[in-house]
Motif scaffolding. Structure first.
Motif, PDB file in Angstrom:
ATOM      1  N   VAL A   1      81.137  26.970  36.265  1.00 15.11           N
ATOM      2  CA  VAL A   1      82.258  27.899  36.448  1.00 15.11           C
ATOM      3  C   VAL A   1      81.778  29.178  37.119  1.00 15.11           C
ATOM      4  CG1 VAL A   1      84.021  29.287  35.297  1.00 15.11           C
ATOM      5  CG2 VAL A   1      83.555  26.978  34.493  1.00 15.11           C
ATOM      6  N   GLN A   2      80.666  29.719  36.651  1.00 11.43           N
ATOM      7  CA  GLN A   2      80.149  30.960  37.221  1.00 11.43           C
ATOM      8  C   GLN A   2      79.787  30.781  38.695  1.00 11.43           C
ATOM      9  OE1 GLN A   2      77.381  31.603  33.701  1.00 11.43           O
ATOM     10  NE2 GLN A   2      77.846  33.725  34.194  1.00 11.43           N
ATOM     11  N   LYS A   3      79.231  29.645  39.038  1.00 15.75           N
ATOM     12  CA  LYS A   3      78.889  29.393  40.443  1.00 15.75           C
ATOM     13  C   LYS A   3      80.132  29.326  41.327  1.00 15.75           C
ATOM     14  CE  LYS A   3      74.423  27.053  39.876  1.00 15.75           C
ATOM     15  NZ  LYS A   3      73.673  25.780  40.057  1.00 15.75           N
ATOM     16  N   ILE A   4      81.177  28.669  40.817  1.00 18.29           N
ATOM     17  CA  ILE A   4      82.428  28.581  41.571  1.00 18.29           C
ATOM     18  C   ILE A   4      83.027  29.971  41.756  1.00 18.29           C
ATOM     19  CG2 ILE A   4      84.772  27.663  41.593  1.00 18.29           C
ATOM     20  CD1 ILE A   4      83.678  25.370  39.756  1.00 18.29           C
ATOM     21  N   VAL A   5      83.049  30.758  40.686  1.00 20.55           N
ATOM     22  CA  VAL A   5      83.625  32.104  40.753  1.00 20.55           C
ATOM     23  C   VAL A   5      82.851  32.971  41.742  1.00 20.55           C
ATOM     24  CG1 VAL A   5      84.044  34.210  39.437  1.00 20.55           C
ATOM     25  CG2 VAL A   5      84.617  31.996  38.451  1.00 20.55           C
ATOM     26  N   LYS A   6      81.539  32.884  41.702  1.00 21.76           N
ATOM     27  CA  LYS A   6      80.726  33.683  42.629  1.00 21.76           C
ATOM     28  C   LYS A   6      80.956  33.252  44.076  1.00 21.76           C
ATOM     29  CE  LYS A   6      77.156  34.864  39.256  1.00 21.76           C
ATOM     30  NZ  LYS A   6      75.796  34.599  38.738  1.00 21.76           N
ATOM     31  N   LEU A   7      81.078  31.936  44.314  1.00 23.14           N
ATOM     32  CA  LEU A   7      81.378  31.441  45.665  1.00 23.14           C
ATOM     33  C   LEU A   7      82.706  32.013  46.151  1.00 23.14           C
ATOM     34  CD1 LEU A   7      80.942  29.479  48.089  1.00 23.14           C
ATOM     35  CD2 LEU A   7      82.186  27.765  46.737  1.00 23.14           C
ATOM     36  N   ALA A   8      83.714  31.968  45.284  1.00 23.13           N
ATOM     37  CA  ALA A   8      85.031  32.477  45.659  1.00 23.13           C
ATOM     38  C   ALA A   8      84.996  33.987  45.900  1.00 23.13           C
ATOM     39  CB  ALA A   8      86.042  32.132  44.571  1.00 23.13           C
ATOM     40  N   TYR A   9      84.311  34.707  45.007  1.00 22.82           N
ATOM     41  CA  TYR A   9      84.249  36.163  45.113  1.00 22.82           C
ATOM     42  C   TYR A   9      83.531  36.599  46.386  1.00 22.82           C
ATOM     43  CZ  TYR A   9      83.234  41.019  43.865  1.00 22.82           C
ATOM     44  OH  TYR A   9      83.136  42.389  43.866  1.00 22.82           O
ATOM     45  N   ASN A  10      82.428  35.958  46.687  1.00 28.36           N
ATOM     46  CA  ASN A  10      81.624  36.349  47.851  1.00 28.36           C
ATOM     47  C   ASN A  10      82.266  35.984  49.182  1.00 28.36           C
ATOM     48  OD1 ASN A  10      79.591  37.439  46.250  1.00 28.36           O
ATOM     49  ND2 ASN A  10      78.472  35.505  46.106  1.00 28.36           N
ATOM     50  N   ASN A  11      83.216  35.044  49.145  1.00 26.03           N
ATOM     51  CA  ASN A  11      83.823  34.578  50.405  1.00 26.03           C
ATOM     52  C   ASN A  11      85.333  34.794  50.455  1.00 26.03           C
ATOM     53  OD1 ASN A  11      81.488  33.009  51.885  1.00 26.03           O
ATOM     54  ND2 ASN A  11      81.349  32.411  49.735  1.00 26.03           N
ATOM     55  N   GLN A  12      85.843  35.621  49.531  1.00 23.00           N
ATOM     56  CA  GLN A  12      87.269  35.952  49.491  1.00 23.00           C
ATOM     57  C   GLN A  12      88.149  34.698  49.477  1.00 23.00           C
ATOM     58  OE1 GLN A  12      85.375  37.813  52.224  1.00 23.00           O
ATOM     59  NE2 GLN A  12      84.772  38.857  50.335  1.00 23.00           N
ATOM     60  N   ILE A  13      87.750  33.709  48.688  1.00 32.32           N
ATOM     61  CA  ILE A  13      88.544  32.486  48.528  1.00 32.32           C
ATOM     62  C   ILE A  13      89.478  32.686  47.337  1.00 32.32           C
ATOM     63  CG2 ILE A  13      88.475  30.001  48.096  1.00 32.32           C
ATOM     64  CD1 ILE A  13      85.525  30.086  49.093  1.00 32.32           C
ATOM     65  N   PRO A  14      90.774  32.482  47.508  1.00 31.45           N
ATOM     66  CA  PRO A  14      91.689  32.613  46.363  1.00 31.45           C
ATOM     67  C   PRO A  14      91.264  31.681  45.226  1.00 31.45           C
ATOM     68  CG  PRO A  14      92.917  32.402  48.408  1.00 31.45           C
ATOM     69  CD  PRO A  14      91.483  32.110  48.745  1.00 31.45           C
ATOM     70  N   LEU A  15      91.354  32.195  43.989  1.00 24.90           N
ATOM     71  CA  LEU A  15      90.875  31.439  42.826  1.00 24.90           C
ATOM     72  C   LEU A  15      91.905  31.511  41.706  1.00 24.90           C
ATOM     73  CD1 LEU A  15      88.409  29.931  41.610  1.00 24.90           C
ATOM     74  CD2 LEU A  15      87.581  32.146  40.805  1.00 24.90           C
ATOM     75  N   THR A  16      92.249  30.369  41.151  1.00 26.82           N
ATOM     76  CA  THR A  16      93.230  30.282  40.069  1.00 26.82           C
ATOM     77  C   THR A  16      92.660  29.420  38.947  1.00 26.82           C
ATOM     78  OG1 THR A  16      95.030  30.394  41.677  1.00 26.82           O
ATOM     79  CG2 THR A  16      95.582  29.617  39.466  1.00 26.82           C
ATOM     80  N   PHE A  17      92.862  29.868  37.700  1.00 27.45           N
ATOM     81  CA  PHE A  17      92.428  29.089  36.537  1.00 27.45           C
ATOM     82  C   PHE A  17      93.637  28.478  35.852  1.00 27.45           C
ATOM     83  CE2 PHE A  17      88.766  31.726  37.207  1.00 27.45           C
ATOM     84  CZ  PHE A  17      87.695  30.964  36.770  1.00 27.45           C
ATOM     85  N   LEU A  18      93.487  27.230  35.414  1.00 27.07           N
ATOM     86  CA  LEU A  18      94.544  26.544  34.684  1.00 27.07           C
ATOM     87  C   LEU A  18      94.017  26.030  33.357  1.00 27.07           C
ATOM     88  CD1 LEU A  18      96.539  24.267  37.154  1.00 27.07           C
ATOM     89  CD2 LEU A  18      97.246  26.433  36.142  1.00 27.07           C
ATOM     90  N   GLY A  19      94.817  26.221  32.318  1.00 30.72           N
ATOM     91  CA  GLY A  19      94.534  25.581  31.041  1.00 30.72           C
ATOM     92  C   GLY A  19      95.277  24.257  31.014  1.00 30.72           C
ATOM     93  N   ASN A  20      96.127  24.093  30.013  1.00 33.42           N
ATOM     94  CA  ASN A  20      96.846  22.815  29.936  1.00 33.42           C
ATOM     95  C   ASN A  20      98.234  22.872  30.550  1.00 33.42           C
ATOM     96  OD1 ASN A  20      98.249  24.234  28.021  1.00 33.42           O
ATOM     97  ND2 ASN A  20      98.171  22.628  26.461  1.00 33.42           N
ATOM     98  N   GLY A  21      98.565  23.985  31.226  1.00 30.76           N
ATOM     99  CA  GLY A  21      99.802  24.047  31.999  1.00 30.76           C
ATOM    100  C   GLY A  21     101.068  24.107  31.176  1.00 30.76           C
ATOM    101  N   SER A  22     101.004  24.655  29.961  1.00 29.80           N
ATOM    102  CA  SER A  22     102.159  24.611  29.074  1.00 29.80           C
ATOM    103  C   SER A  22     103.118  25.780  29.271  1.00 29.80           C
ATOM    104  CB  SER A  22     101.708  24.570  27.616  1.00 29.80           C
ATOM    105  OG  SER A  22     101.001  25.756  27.287  1.00 29.80           O
ATOM    106  N   ASN A  23     102.646  26.927  29.652  1.00 29.70           N
ATOM    107  CA  ASN A  23     103.516  28.108  29.772  1.00 29.70           C
ATOM    108  C   ASN A  23     103.407  28.698  31.172  1.00 29.70           C
ATOM    109  OD1 ASN A  23     103.993  31.362  28.431  1.00 29.70           O
ATOM    110  ND2 ASN A  23     105.480  29.718  28.343  1.00 29.70           N
ATOM    111  N   ILE A  24     103.535  27.806  32.167  1.00 31.54           N
ATOM    112  CA  ILE A  24     103.345  28.216  33.549  1.00 31.54           C
ATOM    113  C   ILE A  24     104.245  27.394  34.462  1.00 31.54           C
ATOM    114  CG2 ILE A  24     101.489  26.585  34.146  1.00 31.54           C
ATOM    115  CD1 ILE A  24     100.037  29.004  35.441  1.00 31.54           C
ATOM    116  N   ILE A  25     104.714  28.028  35.521  1.00 32.86           N
ATOM    117  CA  ILE A  25     105.455  27.331  36.572  1.00 32.86           C
ATOM    118  C   ILE A  25     104.673  27.524  37.860  1.00 32.86           C
ATOM    119  CG2 ILE A  25     107.567  27.301  37.949  1.00 32.86           C
ATOM    120  CD1 ILE A  25     109.029  28.333  35.402  1.00 32.86           C
TER     121      ILE A  25
END
Length: 305
Positions: free
Chosen positions: A49-73
């Motif tokens: 997870v930390q590697k993915i976040v750092k890749l996204a942060y360093n390259n301005q890639i949009p990043l979204t986290f999902l749990g089990n999708g129960s209270n989200i549209i």
């Protein structure tokens, strides 16, 4: 960074089996709606997870986290960039009066594990469909209990991938809010501190709450759970009911006839249907009662082009 380059970078530290490209997100939401993710990743370790976040942060890639999708549209246009699923972080361990669990564990399962170890304090969560991470994020609660009452500490990362341990008293938990929301942190793990109790009493409480939930909530249809926050001195469902909106339908989505606080997908509804009916409910309630209904459900992603 284009998508081919992103994929190459991801493959440098993630197995290909954990990477899905153009993945339909309606497979992962309780509403059964949502467009595609450019990249849907299912890491199995905090380091990944930390590697993915750092890749996204360093390259301005949009990043979204999902749990089990129960209270989200998730909007029908999907989500650009990287979506990280935390469902692999579903371990639950008990140590004396503490339960430590991954953010992807279902809070219902955590409450059941607590019961099995004669631990009281999480009975209120026996019918909450969300993940532990989502429960901490919004200080989930029901029937007089909330996460604030029993959280000990969490492990979370910030948008640079740095790991933080935050004590319960520093989480600033309040009605459907927390420091996790305000600082855009991502929960990886949570520890709850509970009390020793009688298993029969705990089970009786859980049975009662489960029955009350089944009697009142429209569990027979896909939904995003409780759509609106409770307005001061009012109940959202009662206001919606008194506004004559029960059964109101847009596309395949309608205000539940069983409980007006829920909006259900009755006939292949879309996220656009959800957004439109939510806006309509807010407008009518404001006009009739001069009360603004604030969403509890999160709406993310891109609209359809």
């Amino acid at each position: 960074m284009d998508n081919q380059t992103i994929l190459k970078e991801l493959l440098s530290f993630l197995p290909q089996s954990l990477i899905k490209v153009d993945e339909p997100l309606k497979k992962y939401t309780f509403t059964k709606t949502g467009g595609k993710a450019d990249f849907y990743l299912s890491p199995t370790s905090h380091i990944e997870v930390q590697k993915i976040v750092k890749l996204a942060y360093n390259n301005q890639i949009p990043l979204t986290f999902l749990g089990n999708g129960s209270n989200i549209i998730i909007r029908d246009g999907g989500i650009r960039g990287i979506v990280i699923s935390l469902l692999e972080f579903n371990q639950i361990s008990v140590n004396n009066q503490s339960i430590t669990c991954g953010s992807g564990a279902a809070i219902i399962n955590v409450s059941r594990r607590a019961r099995d170890h004669h631990l009281s304090g999480l009975e209120f969560a026996c019918g909450i469909p969300g993940s532990v991470g989502g429960a901490v994020y919004m200080n989930a609660g029901a029937y007089g209990g909330e996460v604030k009452d029993c959280i000990d500490h969490i492990k979370a990362i910030d948008d640079t991938g740095e790991l933080h341990i935050i004590q319960g008293e520093d989480l600033e938990l309040d009605y459907r809010t927390s420091i996790v929301q305000r600082k855009h942190l991502v929960v990886l793990e949570a520890t709850f501190k509970l009390e020793v109790g009688d298993i029969h009493t705990i089970q009786a409480t859980m049975d009662d709450l489960t029955q009350r939930r089944e009697d009142k909530q429209p569990l027979e249809h896909p939904s995003c759970g409780s759509v609106f926050q409770r307005p001061p001195n009012h109940f959202a469902g009662k206001l919606i009911q008194e506004a004559g909106l029960q059964g109101h339908r847009i596309g395949g989505v309608e205000v539940s006839k069983k409980h007006a606080g829920f909006i259900v997908n009755v006939d292949n509804g879309t996220a656009t249907d959800y957004e439109q009916i939510i806006a309509h409910v807010q407008k009518v309630v404001k006009e009739k009662f001069d009360i603004e209904l604030k969403r509890e459900v999160r709406i993310i992603g891109e609209p359809v082009d």
